[in-house]
Design an enzyme around this catalytic site. Structure first.
Site, PDB file in Angstrom:
ATOM      1  N   LYS A 109      -5.416  27.329  14.482  1.00  0.00           N
ATOM      2  CA  LYS A 109      -6.600  26.778  13.809  1.00  0.00           C
ATOM      3  C   LYS A 109      -7.355  26.324  14.895  1.00  0.00           C
ATOM      4  CE  LYS A 109      -6.966  25.923   9.402  1.00  0.00           C
ATOM      5  NZ  LYS A 109      -7.040  25.498   8.224  1.00  0.00           N
TER       6      LYS A 109
ATOM      7  N   VAL B 136      -9.519  30.429  12.340  1.00  0.00           N
ATOM      8  CA  VAL B 136      -8.109  30.644  12.275  1.00  0.00           C
ATOM      9  C   VAL B 136      -7.851  31.762  13.135  1.00  0.00           C
ATOM     10  CG1 VAL B 136      -6.187  30.947  10.944  1.00  0.00           C
ATOM     11  CG2 VAL B 136      -7.720  29.288  10.128  1.00  0.00           C
TER      12      VAL B 136
ATOM     13  N   ASP C 140      -8.068  17.358  -0.461  1.00  0.00           N
ATOM     14  CA  ASP C 140      -8.835  18.540  -0.410  1.00  0.00           C
ATOM     15  C   ASP C 140      -8.035  19.804  -0.847  1.00  0.00           C
ATOM     16  OD1 ASP C 140     -11.199  20.048   0.193  1.00  0.00           O
ATOM     17  OD2 ASP C 140     -10.610  20.482   2.093  1.00  0.00           O
TER      18      ASP C 140
END
Length: 672
Positions: free
Chosen positions: A40, A25, A134
């Site tokens: 990103k 990032v 996630d």
């Protein structure tokens, strides 16, 4: 290195601010919208995976449809020369993982507040048919005012469809993995609920519920073990809050909250006074699911029996034929039998008691034999429970061993497979984990050198917080944690430093044409100092910037002085002073002489001269000067003429105008 590169002809990559197993990032700047962004960029090892790229684009596009105050906004998704990137909202703060490391365990109020914000974000995603899959503190950002921002929707979904053999990727998420994901099943909305429950556990305790030497061992614990009670490490947590953790992390998805809405609704009242001491959450037991004890049936009971027969215990007896006995014999022998049987029974009872006391009773009173199982590699508490349940005592020796997890049994004596009597003592050697070492003070040292040193010493990780300062780039300014002198276990310790990145550089905008106040405000916002001088300019309006130094689009250090020249507008013309000399002629003749003694002057008749001036300082209707002349006389006429104006003067001799003239401002060169 992408620093300095411009992506998509608008996003300038400035500096690396973070990274993980899949992507890095960068802090960037959108040159069109004039704002900071986060960029990103996928690591190069994924650039040739067509399936990954295709799924990444599809899921990332889905993520761009999300618009919520607790979700990091994705502005753009694109690729350029095998560089695949997402442009996102830049959040000036830290990850929730970093916040936990610095501040956990958190108060229940703060933990619930943070969890509620995450839940609101995930519910918004669920409403758009997007499952995060996630959820972990590393994927959650916090602003300085504690606003939560969930990120990595696109990448999390894309990664779930690819191979999970990458060690870093698995280890990064396995601690928050739902049981259905751990067994290889498909994730659903309740999987996100489970992961969020683990995050709440970590917020309240400052630790993870399960640990192990490998990702597989942790995943197995998610499948097989109940999440330990929060109160084990945080005794002040209300039961109602612990119940939220227990319900959200139930092994069976049917026993969890049925939706994120239900989760959020429970959080709204979890700290109400009437709920703080509610009964502990229990997983509902469905009839037929409990384990049943099956009785052991000896095989001998079924011998010579058909399948439908009932097993019956039988006793043997001697039966004599009555025909062999006469009535007389019965009577005669009855008395004898009673005596013989009585004496025999007494002797037998005495003999049996003696034998029972000598041989049987000691055996009956002797403790049972217990076969020892292998207790090594088991948790201390699990080993203690087994020994206690089998009426064995134990003695525990604790030793440091960096190859065995904390509270895991290293060895036992006697060994497994041996038979011992109940109440026998068993010696256990239990690991204290890695031996702590004293933390040194690394302030004022080079971060890169210290990082290499600590990683070589097997510290879990070394992290930096970049800080602008006067110190040279890479100098450690502050040792955030752990503090110097404290005892730490390297493999369990993350070392955090504040590191100098030098003075902050600011890209200076072109300020020419801006109002002075606007220019000053801009420089103040950028922590720059304005030095203003003024100058006349016939083309630039008063108050606007004419020139600047340094010029625009140049990088300067914070605190630098920027020189501004501000217009005073068109320069005002001065009043000009002008003098003109005029000779007025004497026009009368001499009078005849009365006698010889009369002088010429006495024979002259004076003429009156009047002078009128009309200018900045004089009124043309008022007499400026009166003088009698008897000869030609020169007069000096002073005039002050304003810009774009004129002056007039008039000379009268004996009431007759002899000179009248107009002088214009522009006709005068110079002037006094």
């Amino acid at each position: 290195m992408l620093e300095g590169k411009v992506l998509g002809e608008r996003y300038k990559v400035q500096s690396l601010i973070g990274g993980g197993g899949m992507a890095n990032v960068y802090l960037g700047f959108d040159s069109i919208l004039k704002r900071e962004v986060a960029i990103k960029v996928l690591k190069l090892e994924y650039a040739n995976d067509d399936d990954f790229i295709r799924r990444f684009h599809r899921e990332a596009q889905n993520a761009t449809s999300l618009s919520h105050p607790n979700i990091v906004t994705i502005y753009d998704v694109d690729d350029e020369n095998d560089i695949y990137y997402m442009v996102m909202e830049y959040v000036n703060g830290m990850t929730l993982k970093r916040y936990i490391q610095l501040h956990a365990p958190l108060d229940p109020e703060e933990a619930v507040m943070i969890t509620a914000q995450i839940a609101e974000a995930i519910q918004h995603a669920h409403d758009h048919h997007i499952i995060h899959r996630d959820i972990k503190p590393q994927n959650i950002l916090m602003t300085r005012d504690k606003q939560v921002k969930v990120t990595d929707f696109g990448i999390a979904l894309a990664l779930s469809s690819t191979s999970m053999t990458q060690t870093n990727a698995v280890l990064g998420s396995v601690h928050y993995l739902s049981p259905e994901q751990a067994r290889g099943g498909l994730a659903n909305t309740k999987s996100d609920i489970y992961s969020l429950g683990i995050v709440l556990f970590e917020l309240l305790t400052g630790r993870l519920p399960f640990s192990g030497q490998s990702a597989v061992s942790v995943a197995l614990k998610h499948l097989q073990q109940v999440v330990p009670p929060v109160k084990k490490w945080a005794k002040d947590v209300p039961q109602s809050v612990e119940n939220v953790v227990l319900k959200s992390t139930a092994k069976d998805p049917l026993n969890r909250y049925q939706s994120m809405d239900e989760f959020i609704e429970d959080l709204r009242t979890v700290l109400d006074e009437d709920r703080l001491h509610e009964a502990p959450f229990q997983v509902p037991i469905i009839e037929g699911d409990e384990t049943k004890q099956v009785p052991v049936i000896q095989e001998s009971l079924f011998q010579n029996q058909s399948g439908d027969d009932t097993v019956v215990h039988r006793k043997s007896a001697m039966v004599q034929d009555p025909s062999t006995m006469t009535a007389k014999n019965k009577k005669e022998t009855s008395k004898q039998k009673k005596i013989i049987w009585g004496s025999s029974i007494a002797v037998l009872i005495l003999l049996f008691s003696l034998l029972f006391s000598l041989f049987v009773l000691p055996i009956l009173l002797q403790p049972d034999d217990v076969e020892l199982i292998d207790l090594t590699d088991r948790d201390r508490e699990e080993a203690k429970r087994w020994l206690e349940n089998n009426n064995l005592t134990y003695d525990i020796e604790e030793v440091y061993d960096d190859s065995v997890d904390v509270n895991v049994v290293i060895s036992q004596s006697p060994d497994s497979g041996r038979f011992v009597k109940e109440e026998t003592g068993v010696d256990l050697v239990v690991s204290l984990g890695e031996e702590p070492v004293g933390m040194e003070d690394y302030t004022d040292q080079s971060y890169s050198q210290v990082e290499r040193l600590l990683l070589n010493q097997d510290f879990q990780n070394v992290q930096r917080i970049d800080v602008y300062s006067e110190e040279p780039v890479g100098t450690i300014l502050t040792q955030v944690e752990p503090q110097p002198g404290s005892d730490v276990v390297p493999s369990e310790t993350i070392v955090v430093f504040e590191v100098s990145v030098g003075k902050r550089m600011v890209t200076l905008d072109d300020l020419i044409g801006l109002d002075e106040l606007e220019a000053r405000d801009y420089l103040t916002d950028k922590n720059l100092v304005a030095k203003v001088t003024e100058a006349h300019d016939n083309e630039v309006q008063e108050g606007e910037v004419i020139r600047q130094s340094p010029e625009g689009d140049v990088e300067v250090e914070e605190g630098s002085v920027v020189n501004l020249v501000v217009s005073l507008g068109e320069e005002e013309k001065p009043v000009k002073t002008y003098k003109e000399e005029v000779t007025v002629s004497y026009t009368l003749d001499e009078l005849p002489a009365d006698d010889e003694n009369t002088t010429t002057e006495e024979r002259l008749i004076p003429q009156e001269v009047r002078i009128y001036i009309g200018d900045v300082s004089h009124d043309s209707e008022k007499t400026y000067q009166v003088q009698m002349i008897t000869e030609d006389t020169t007069f000096t006429i002073p005039m002050e003429i304003a810009p774009d104006d004129q002056a007039v003067y008039r000379i009268e001799r004996d009431d007759q105008t002899v000179v009248q003239k107009t002088i214009r401002y522009e006709d005068i060169e110079g002037g006094e």
